[in-house]
Scaffold this active site. Structure first.
Site, PDB file in Angstrom:
ATOM      1  N   HIS A 189     -34.687  -2.375  58.110  1.00 19.11           N
ATOM      2  CA  HIS A 189     -35.050  -1.177  58.865  1.00 19.11           C
ATOM      3  C   HIS A 189     -34.956   0.022  57.939  1.00 19.11           C
ATOM      4  O   HIS A 189     -34.511  -0.090  56.803  1.00 19.11           O
ATOM      5  CB  HIS A 189     -34.129  -1.000  60.087  1.00 19.11           C
ATOM      6  CG  HIS A 189     -32.702  -0.750  59.719  1.00 19.11           C
ATOM      7  ND1 HIS A 189     -31.861  -1.743  59.236  1.00 19.11           N
ATOM      8  CD2 HIS A 189     -31.964   0.386  59.737  1.00 19.11           C
ATOM      9  CE1 HIS A 189     -30.666  -1.232  58.993  1.00 19.11           C
ATOM     10  NE2 HIS A 189     -30.705   0.071  59.279  1.00 19.11           N
ATOM     11  N   HIS A 197     -34.424   4.541  57.415  1.00 21.48           N
ATOM     12  CA  HIS A 197     -33.838   5.809  57.870  1.00 21.48           C
ATOM     13  C   HIS A 197     -34.463   6.953  57.094  1.00 21.48           C
ATOM     14  O   HIS A 197     -34.917   6.780  55.962  1.00 21.48           O
ATOM     15  CB  HIS A 197     -32.328   5.870  57.578  1.00 21.48           C
ATOM     16  CG  HIS A 197     -31.514   4.834  58.260  1.00 21.48           C
ATOM     17  ND1 HIS A 197     -31.155   4.911  59.585  1.00 21.48           N
ATOM     18  CD2 HIS A 197     -30.974   3.684  57.794  1.00 21.48           C
ATOM     19  CE1 HIS A 197     -30.416   3.859  59.898  1.00 21.48           C
ATOM     20  NE2 HIS A 197     -30.298   3.092  58.823  1.00 21.48           N
ATOM     21  N   GLU A 211     -26.969   9.220  57.858  1.00 20.27           N
ATOM     22  CA  GLU A 211     -27.873   8.099  58.072  1.00 20.27           C
ATOM     23  C   GLU A 211     -28.779   8.386  59.269  1.00 20.27           C
ATOM     24  O   GLU A 211     -29.923   7.943  59.315  1.00 20.27           O
ATOM     25  CB  GLU A 211     -27.061   6.825  58.313  1.00 20.27           C
ATOM     26  CG  GLU A 211     -27.899   5.575  58.270  1.00 20.27           C
ATOM     27  CD  GLU A 211     -27.051   4.323  58.308  1.00 20.27           C
ATOM     28  OE1 GLU A 211     -26.653   3.859  57.224  1.00 20.27           O
ATOM     29  OE2 GLU A 211     -26.781   3.831  59.417  1.00 20.27           O
ATOM     30  N   HIS A 230     -33.379  -0.627  54.235  1.00 22.55           N
ATOM     31  CA  HIS A 230     -32.262  -1.479  53.825  1.00 22.55           C
ATOM     32  C   HIS A 230     -31.912  -2.427  54.964  1.00 22.55           C
ATOM     33  O   HIS A 230     -32.482  -2.350  56.050  1.00 22.55           O
ATOM     34  CB  HIS A 230     -31.043  -0.629  53.433  1.00 22.55           C
ATOM     35  CG  HIS A 230     -30.296  -0.050  54.586  1.00 22.55           C
ATOM     36  ND1 HIS A 230     -28.929  -0.076  54.683  1.00 22.55           N
ATOM     37  CD2 HIS A 230     -30.715   0.580  55.713  1.00 22.55           C
ATOM     38  CE1 HIS A 230     -28.538   0.515  55.793  1.00 22.55           C
ATOM     39  NE2 HIS A 230     -29.602   0.930  56.430  1.00 22.55           N
ATOM     40  N   CYS A 233     -28.659  -3.705  62.560  1.00 19.38           N
ATOM     41  CA  CYS A 233     -28.796  -3.334  61.143  1.00 19.38           C
ATOM     42  C   CYS A 233     -28.795  -4.519  60.190  1.00 19.38           C
ATOM     43  O   CYS A 233     -28.975  -4.341  58.985  1.00 19.38           O
ATOM     44  CB  CYS A 233     -27.712  -2.334  60.745  1.00 19.38           C
ATOM     45  SG  CYS A 233     -27.883  -0.752  61.602  1.00 19.38           S
ATOM     46  N   HIS A 250     -38.044   6.259  49.268  1.00 20.95           N
ATOM     47  CA  HIS A 250     -39.081   5.257  49.513  1.00 20.95           C
ATOM     48  C   HIS A 250     -38.807   3.969  48.737  1.00 20.95           C
ATOM     49  O   HIS A 250     -39.699   3.381  48.128  1.00 20.95           O
ATOM     50  CB  HIS A 250     -40.477   5.823  49.203  1.00 20.95           C
ATOM     51  CG  HIS A 250     -40.942   6.774  50.245  1.00 20.95           C
ATOM     52  ND1 HIS A 250     -40.523   8.086  50.276  1.00 20.95           N
ATOM     53  CD2 HIS A 250     -41.758   6.605  51.314  1.00 20.95           C
ATOM     54  CE1 HIS A 250     -41.074   8.694  51.301  1.00 20.95           C
ATOM     55  NE2 HIS A 250     -41.824   7.812  51.963  1.00 20.95           N
TER      56      HIS A 250
END
Length: 162
Positions: free
Chosen positions: A58, A60, A146, A45, A54, A98
């Site tokens: 990127h 997580h 996160e 996201h 951010c 994903h």
């Protein structure tokens, strides 16, 4: 009794239904109990209107923790952990794992704070309309990590006030 094998006890006589225990004994109490189940997913996201790392695309490895409470059914369960997993897999994870979250979630900034409310709402809706709609089973909290040390949380009391 049972014999020991390297410190492990082998049970020779398994408890039998209606012989050693009666159906009305399966439910031990009438108290509300919270059960919890965790899941992980990987997703990408980026954040809008944010000046920092951010703002760039990127990813997580997220962890979601559900706290679900209710009263025991006739065999002593609030909700089967497998039922929680089924809701997660079929109703929630399909939008997250994903995926590029900015595409698959409703229009929002994909912050942990926004996402945890969406996840709460999806689980709550599934419980109210699905397997447990006739029982007093409810989402008490959803926690979305996160990173291993950073999370956002939605709680029932906060979600029902407005």
């Amino acid at each position: 009794m049972g014999s020991d094998f390297f410190g492990f006890r082998i049970v020779e006589n398994l408890q039998k239904m209606d012989q050693d225990i009666k159906k009305n004994e399966l439910k031990y109490h009438k108290k509300r109990v919270l059960v919890s189940k965790e899941f992980t997913f990987d997703a990408a996201h980026h954040l809008h209107c944010y000046e920092g790392k951010c703002k760039n695309l990127h990813g997580h490895t997220y962890k979601v923790v559900f706290g679900i409470s209710g009263f025991l059914d006739e065999i002593g369960l609030v909700i089967d952990f497998g039922d929680i997993k089924e809701i997660w897999k079929n109703e929630i994870e399909i939008y997250l794992d994903h995926r590029y979250l900015n595409e698959t979630l409703p229009n929002m900034n994909t912050t942990a704070e926004n996402m945890v409310v969406w996840i709460y709402e999806k689980m709550n809706e599934s419980l109210r309309n699905g397997l447990k709609k006739d029982q007093d089973v409810r989402v008490e909290f959803v926690r979305l990590y996160e990173t291993p040390t950073s999370f956002a949380e939605a709680r029932r009391g906060w979600m029902e006030v407005e």
